[in-house]
Scaffold this motif. Structure first.
Motif, PDB file in Angstrom:
ATOM      1  N   HIS A 152      -9.824 -12.091   9.663  1.00  0.00           N
ATOM      2  CA  HIS A 152     -10.900 -12.133  10.650  1.00  0.00           C
ATOM      3  C   HIS A 152     -10.436 -12.599  12.035  1.00  0.00           C
ATOM      4  N   ALA A 153      -9.166 -12.867  12.218  1.00  0.00           N
ATOM      5  CA  ALA A 153      -8.679 -13.298  13.528  1.00  0.00           C
ATOM      6  C   ALA A 153      -9.029 -12.234  14.575  1.00  0.00           C
ATOM      7  N   PRO A 154      -9.590 -12.620  15.717  1.00  0.00           N
ATOM      8  CA  PRO A 154      -9.941 -11.630  16.735  1.00  0.00           C
ATOM      9  C   PRO A 154      -8.744 -10.799  17.191  1.00  0.00           C
ATOM     10  N   LEU A 155      -7.581 -11.431  17.294  1.00  0.00           N
ATOM     11  CA  LEU A 155      -6.347 -10.736  17.671  1.00  0.00           C
ATOM     12  C   LEU A 155      -5.234 -11.287  16.784  1.00  0.00           C
ATOM     13  N   LEU A 156      -4.537 -10.412  16.093  1.00  0.00           N
ATOM     14  CA  LEU A 156      -3.551 -10.830  15.083  1.00  0.00           C
ATOM     15  C   LEU A 156      -2.202 -10.182  15.369  1.00  0.00           C
ATOM     16  N   LEU A 157      -1.139 -10.965  15.200  1.00  0.00           N
ATOM     17  CA  LEU A 157       0.227 -10.452  15.275  1.00  0.00           C
ATOM     18  C   LEU A 157       0.901 -10.660  13.929  1.00  0.00           C
ATOM     19  N   ILE A 158       1.351  -9.571  13.312  1.00  0.00           N
ATOM     20  CA  ILE A 158       2.129  -9.633  12.077  1.00  0.00           C
ATOM     21  C   ILE A 158       3.509  -9.075  12.370  1.00  0.00           C
ATOM     22  N   ASP A 159       4.513  -9.931  12.281  1.00  0.00           N
ATOM     23  CA  ASP A 159       5.889  -9.576  12.616  1.00  0.00           C
ATOM     24  C   ASP A 159       6.658  -9.189  11.355  1.00  0.00           C
ATOM     25  N   ASP A 160       7.472  -8.154  11.462  1.00  0.00           N
ATOM     26  CA  ASP A 160       8.350  -7.711  10.364  1.00  0.00           C
ATOM     27  C   ASP A 160       7.590  -7.186   9.150  1.00  0.00           C
ATOM     28  N   LEU A 161       6.558  -6.411   9.380  1.00  0.00           N
ATOM     29  CA  LEU A 161       5.852  -5.773   8.275  1.00  0.00           C
ATOM     30  C   LEU A 161       6.800  -4.828   7.545  1.00  0.00           C
ATOM     31  N   GLY A 162       6.794  -4.903   6.230  1.00  0.00           N
ATOM     32  CA  GLY A 162       7.648  -4.035   5.421  1.00  0.00           C
ATOM     33  C   GLY A 162       9.039  -4.560   5.184  1.00  0.00           C
ATOM     34  N   ALA A 163       9.333  -5.770   5.695  1.00  0.00           N
ATOM     35  CA  ALA A 163      10.682  -6.327   5.528  1.00  0.00           C
ATOM     36  C   ALA A 163      10.863  -7.007   4.183  1.00  0.00           C
ATOM     37  N   ALA A 164       9.781  -7.512   3.612  1.00  0.00           N
ATOM     38  CA  ALA A 164       9.883  -8.251   2.352  1.00  0.00           C
ATOM     39  C   ALA A 164      10.040  -7.292   1.177  1.00  0.00           C
ATOM     40  N   LYS A 165      10.580  -7.826   0.084  1.00  0.00           N
ATOM     41  CA  LYS A 165      10.698  -7.053  -1.140  1.00  0.00           C
ATOM     42  C   LYS A 165       9.312  -6.628  -1.610  1.00  0.00           C
ATOM     43  N   VAL A 166       9.181  -5.350  -1.979  1.00  0.00           N
ATOM     44  CA  VAL A 166       7.887  -4.824  -2.395  1.00  0.00           C
ATOM     45  C   VAL A 166       7.551  -5.325  -3.802  1.00  0.00           C
ATOM     46  N   THR A 167       6.434  -6.003  -3.911  1.00  0.00           N
ATOM     47  CA  THR A 167       5.915  -6.471  -5.200  1.00  0.00           C
ATOM     48  C   THR A 167       4.438  -6.124  -5.261  1.00  0.00           C
ATOM     49  N   GLU A 168       3.862  -6.295  -6.424  1.00  0.00           N
ATOM     50  CA  GLU A 168       2.423  -6.040  -6.554  1.00  0.00           C
ATOM     51  C   GLU A 168       1.635  -6.963  -5.625  1.00  0.00           C
ATOM     52  N   PHE A 169       2.120  -8.208  -5.480  1.00  0.00           N
ATOM     53  CA  PHE A 169       1.438  -9.175  -4.621  1.00  0.00           C
ATOM     54  C   PHE A 169       1.504  -8.751  -3.152  1.00  0.00           C
ATOM     55  N   THR A 170       2.690  -8.407  -2.653  1.00  0.00           N
ATOM     56  CA  THR A 170       2.814  -8.029  -1.245  1.00  0.00           C
ATOM     57  C   THR A 170       2.065  -6.732  -0.957  1.00  0.00           C
ATOM     58  N   GLU A 171       2.078  -5.797  -1.896  1.00  0.00           N
ATOM     59  CA  GLU A 171       1.327  -4.555  -1.714  1.00  0.00           C
ATOM     60  C   GLU A 171      -0.161  -4.833  -1.592  1.00  0.00           C
TER      61      GLU A 171
END
Length: 231
Positions: A152-171
């Motif tokens: 719900h943050a009015p403006l959000l920055l997410i850095d390095d999307l897709g860099a982490a190992k893909v797991t059910e949790f991260t997906e």
């Protein structure tokens, strides 16, 4: 909003000039918590204390990032009916490119560029790794409450999307977060080392499809700046 006493704006001079503002204007003390200088001081103060040290002088020198930020400013000013202009619905920004070309620099540069504009940004920033760490179940922490803080943050920055190992949790986190911000058109700045053609493979088809629809995509090219500095 509490007033903030005059602050040293030496590091902000280039950005103030981009907006045709002066330190004297920002440092006006009117006692009105809703005026432009008061909001700008609040946002500059927040950026100074919450943007990582290495990006404290970041600027938006990429024309497409500047165009996105200017559009956000214009849309907010044209559509707001509030006494204090607040970020509302707007397209997001996806910065793609190899490691070290300056994606995070541009992202934080955009936040700094927006700070003096008199708009209440209420931004939140995290790397994807920190996002997942903050949302993992642990004693004394309500994961859903923490998730809503990002969603719900009015403006959000997410850095390095897709860099982490893909797991059910991260997906699951990626989909829920991106889908919420897509459905509500909440402006988000994403950075990712993933090449455009590899986006679906790294974050999944559902997330990639939403990112393509909700974001202005900017591909940043060049040499690894960190290695150049180290050399």
């Amino acid at each position: 909003m509490d007033d903030i006493t005059p602050i040293n704006l030496d590091d902000w001079q280039p950005i103030l000039e981009q907006h045709n503002l002066t330190p004297d204007f920002i440092n006006q003390i009117s006692g009105n918590p809703h005026d432009h200088p008061t909001i700008a001081r609040h946002e500059i103060h927040r950026a100074t204390h919450h943007i990582p040290f290495i990006y404290q002088h970041a600027t938006t020198d990429h024309p497409d990032v500047r165009t996105w930020a200017d559009s956000l400013i214009t849309t907010t000013r044209d559509q707001t009916s509030r006494i204090v202009p607040k970020v509302g619905q707007h397209r997001s920004l996806l910065l793609l490119g190899p490691t070290g070309v300056g994606k995070t620099y541009q992202a934080y540069g955009a936040l700094r560029y927006l700070a003096p504009t008199g708009i209440r940004l209420a931004w939140l920033a995290a790397t994807s790794a920190d996002l997942y760490a903050n949302l993992r179940p642990r004693t004394g922490i309500d994961g859903e409450t923490e998730f809503r803080r990002y969603a719900h943050a009015p403006l959000l920055l997410i850095d390095d999307l897709g860099a982490a190992k893909v797991t059910e949790f991260t997906e699951d986190v990626n989909f829920r977060l991106v889908n919420h911000r897509y459905e509500n058109q909440l402006p988000t700045i994403f950075t990712s080392n993933v090449l455009p053609k590899e986006l679906a493979e790294r974050v999944g088809d559902r997330v990639a499809s939403r990112l393509i629809q909700m974001c202005d995509r900017v591909v940043i090219q060049g040499q690894d700046r960190r290695r150049q500095v180290a050399a």
